[in-house]
Write a protein that holds these residues in place. Structure first.
Motif, PDB file in Angstrom:
ATOM      1  N   SER A   7       1.004  -1.140   0.065  1.00 31.86           N
ATOM      2  CA  SER A   7      -0.220  -0.055  -0.098  1.00 31.86           C
ATOM      3  C   SER A   7       0.788   1.381  -0.004  1.00 31.86           C
ATOM      4  N   GLY A   8       0.291   2.351  -0.153  1.00 31.39           N
ATOM      5  CA  GLY A   8       0.794   3.660  -0.182  1.00 31.39           C
ATOM      6  C   GLY A   8       1.352   3.951   1.359  1.00 31.39           C
ATOM      7  N   THR A   9       0.709   3.670   2.223  1.00 32.41           N
ATOM      8  CA  THR A   9       1.003   3.621   3.691  1.00 32.41           C
ATOM      9  C   THR A   9       2.227   2.841   4.088  1.00 32.41           C
ATOM     10  N   ASN A  41       5.334   4.753   2.423  1.00 27.26           N
ATOM     11  CA  ASN A  41       5.993   5.891   2.939  1.00 27.26           C
ATOM     12  C   ASN A  41       6.607   5.652   4.290  1.00 27.26           C
ATOM     13  N   GLU A  57      -1.618   7.897   8.460  1.00 28.67           N
ATOM     14  CA  GLU A  57      -1.160   6.514   8.676  1.00 28.67           C
ATOM     15  C   GLU A  57      -0.860   5.977   9.981  1.00 28.67           C
ATOM     16  N   GLU A 114       4.368  16.224  -0.706  1.00 32.06           N
ATOM     17  CA  GLU A 114       3.324  15.180  -1.300  1.00 32.06           C
ATOM     18  C   GLU A 114       2.927  16.000  -2.828  1.00 32.06           C
ATOM     19  N   ASP A 170       5.908  11.475  -1.353  1.00 28.76           N
ATOM     20  CA  ASP A 170       4.680  10.831  -1.295  1.00 28.76           C
ATOM     21  C   ASP A 170       3.854  11.171  -2.817  1.00 28.76           C
ATOM     22  N   ALA A 172       1.546   9.429  -4.161  1.00 23.67           N
ATOM     23  CA  ALA A 172       0.649   8.774  -4.381  1.00 23.67           C
ATOM     24  C   ALA A 172      -0.160   8.855  -5.561  1.00 23.67           C
ATOM     25  N   ARG A 173      -0.322  10.278  -5.909  1.00 30.53           N
ATOM     26  CA  ARG A 173      -1.033  10.769  -7.548  1.00 30.53           C
ATOM     27  C   ARG A 173       0.037  11.392  -8.218  1.00 30.53           C
ATOM     28  N   SER A 197      -3.054   1.840  -7.035  1.00 31.26           N
ATOM     29  CA  SER A 197      -4.383   1.649  -6.694  1.00 31.26           C
ATOM     30  C   SER A 197      -5.372   2.749  -6.606  1.00 31.26           C
ATOM     31  N   LYS A 198      -4.930   3.826  -7.071  1.00 29.87           N
ATOM     32  CA  LYS A 198      -5.564   5.002  -7.011  1.00 29.87           C
ATOM     33  C   LYS A 198      -6.202   5.443  -8.461  1.00 29.87           C
TER      34      LYS A 198
HETATM   35  C1  LIG Z   1      -3.886   6.875  -0.498  1.00 24.62           C
HETATM   36  C2  LIG Z   1      -2.884   7.858  -0.039  1.00 24.62           C
HETATM   37  C3  LIG Z   1      -1.557   7.334   0.453  1.00 24.62           C
HETATM   38  C4  LIG Z   1      -1.634   6.001   0.962  1.00 24.62           C
HETATM   39  O1  LIG Z   1      -2.244   4.906   0.095  1.00 24.62           O
HETATM   40  P1  LIG Z   1      -2.861   3.397   0.696  1.00 24.62           P
HETATM   41  O2  LIG Z   1      -2.697   2.666  -0.427  1.00 24.62           O
HETATM   42  O3  LIG Z   1      -4.249   3.905   1.002  1.00 24.62           O
HETATM   43  O4  LIG Z   1      -2.270   3.310   1.881  1.00 24.62           O
HETATM   44  C5  LIG Z   1      -0.435   8.132   0.525  1.00 24.62           C
HETATM   45  N1  LIG Z   1      -0.464   9.129   0.306  1.00 24.62           N
HETATM   46  C6  LIG Z   1      -1.325   9.950  -0.239  1.00 24.62           C
HETATM   47  C7  LIG Z   1      -1.323  11.326  -0.825  1.00 24.62           C
HETATM   48  C8  LIG Z   1      -2.406   9.086  -0.425  1.00 24.62           C
HETATM   49  O5  LIG Z   1      -3.602   9.879  -0.940  1.00 24.62           O
END
Ligand SMILES: *Cc1c(COP(=O)(O)O)cnc(C)c1O
Length: 339
Positions: A59-61, A64, A90, A138, A168, A170-171, A198-199
């Motif tokens: 996961s993203g969590t 990080n 987190e 981020e 981070d 994520a996106r 997964s986003k």
């Molecule tokens: C969703 C998200 C994460 C973590 O992702 P998970 O897969 O849900 O653990 C980390 N950073 C940002 C900015 C996010 O939006």
């Protein structure tokens, strides 16, 4: 009736192509480094981000956390936004599992951290203080894209201050598509980058952490310690590969849908500033009671949104332009009903 789920871009379901790739993926034991599909995904991400190596994680969590634990040790500190995912959302993992203290700072309106303010929070070398080791940014931050010029300044700043720099991301793909740049134009400023598959990219599970060979080796060690050593994980990585192959450019549609939504809401007199919509998120800032009524009103019409006073509406692959028009129409009825 078809549900329109705007709570997050994490709700996308795997496409037929992803399911087919998962079904036929060659696999092996990834704890031995022998899963060809995981290895392919990791090489692909390292290439896309211009990094030496990459690691597929749950996961993203987790990504990080591994980055923070790879950059910092017990008694060290990382600086992050007050509203940053890696500080606020987190579970305090870096402190709980890494004995690493966060130093949160308010984000600026554009999603950056003011580097002068960051400088003021770097602790002197003195036993009173934790050792400041890492700065985390981020991108996107609440849908906002950090300017490339800022990233270059943050890179120089972190070097001069002896801090590592983690993104981070994520996106990150949304940010890159918005800037019409390859992701590497953003990632090249960082020592480590976390990217969520997964986003908006639409994979069912997984993120990737990229960085130097040494950083990824340390992260891999911590991933095992944290119970994240997976075996035939190629089943999951296969969907991630499809997500990267087919999911990046199409994010432009999500961004267009977010603009369409913001424009529609503004025409109804709802506060959703289209000027601020850079990627796939629209924020509607209302008094809490009105937000709650609108959320409830939409839910009765099978439209899901989340938030308290500020509602967050996120566009993604499973929301079409027609769905956006349905949402705007429902908000219009809400306004006319004077709810
Ligand atoms: C969703 C998200 C994460 C973590 O992702 P998970 O897969 O849900 O653990 C980390 N950073 C940002 C900015 C996010 O939006």
């Amino acid at each position: 009736m078809n549900q329109i789920d705007l709570r997050s871009d994490t709700v996308t379901r795997p496409t037929a192509a992803m399911r087919a790739a998962m079904a036929s993926a060659p696999v092996g034991d990834d704890v031995y480094g022998e899963d060809p599909t995981v290895n392919r995904l990791q090489e692909m991400v390292a290439g896309l981000l211009g990094m030496e190596e990459a690691l597929f994680v749950a996961s993203g969590t987790q990504s990080n956390l591994l980055a923070i634990m790879a950059h910092c040790g017990r008694g060290d500190e990382y600086i992050a936004g007050q509203a940053a995912h890696c500080y606020r959302f987190e579970g305090g993992g870096a402190a709980v599992l890494g004995s690493i203290q966060p130093q949160p700072l308010e984000f600026e309106a554009d999603g950056t951290l003011d580097l002068e303010k960051v400088a003021a929070f770097i602790k002197p070398d003195d036993p009173h203080f934790a050792r400041t080791r890492l700065l985390c940014l981020e991108n996107t931050q609440s849908g906002k894209v950090l300017p490339l010029e800022y990233l270059a300044r943050a890179r120089a700043f972190s070097r001069n201050s002896g801090l590592a720099l983690h993104l981070d991301g994520a996106r990150l793909a949304n940010a890159a598509v918005c800037l019409n740049q390859p992701m590497s134009e953003i990632s090249r400023h960082f020592d480590s980058v976390s990217l969520c598959l997964s986003k908006g990219l639409g994979a069912p599970v997984g993120s990737v952490l990229a960085g130097s060979r040494e950083l990824v080796a340390t992260a891999q060690r911590w991933r095992k310690v944290l119970g994240g050593g997976m075996r035939q994980a190629g089943i999951l990585a296969a969907a991630g590969i499809v997500a990267l192959e087919e999911g990046i450019q199409r994010l432009e549609e999500d961004h267009a849908n977010a603009r369409r939504l913001a424009n529609g809401l503004v025409e109804l007199g709802l506060p959703a500033d289209p000027e601020t919509v850079q990627t796939n998120m629209v924020f509607v800032c209302l008094p809490q009671a009105e937000s709650a009524r609108l959320t409830q009103y939409l839910r009765q019409r099978n439209i899901l949104v989340c938030g308290r006073d500020t509602l967050r509406l996120v566009t993604h692959r499973d929301v079409s332009a027609k769905d956006i028009d349905t949402v705007i129409a429902a908000c219009g009825e809400f306004r006319r009903a004077g709810c």
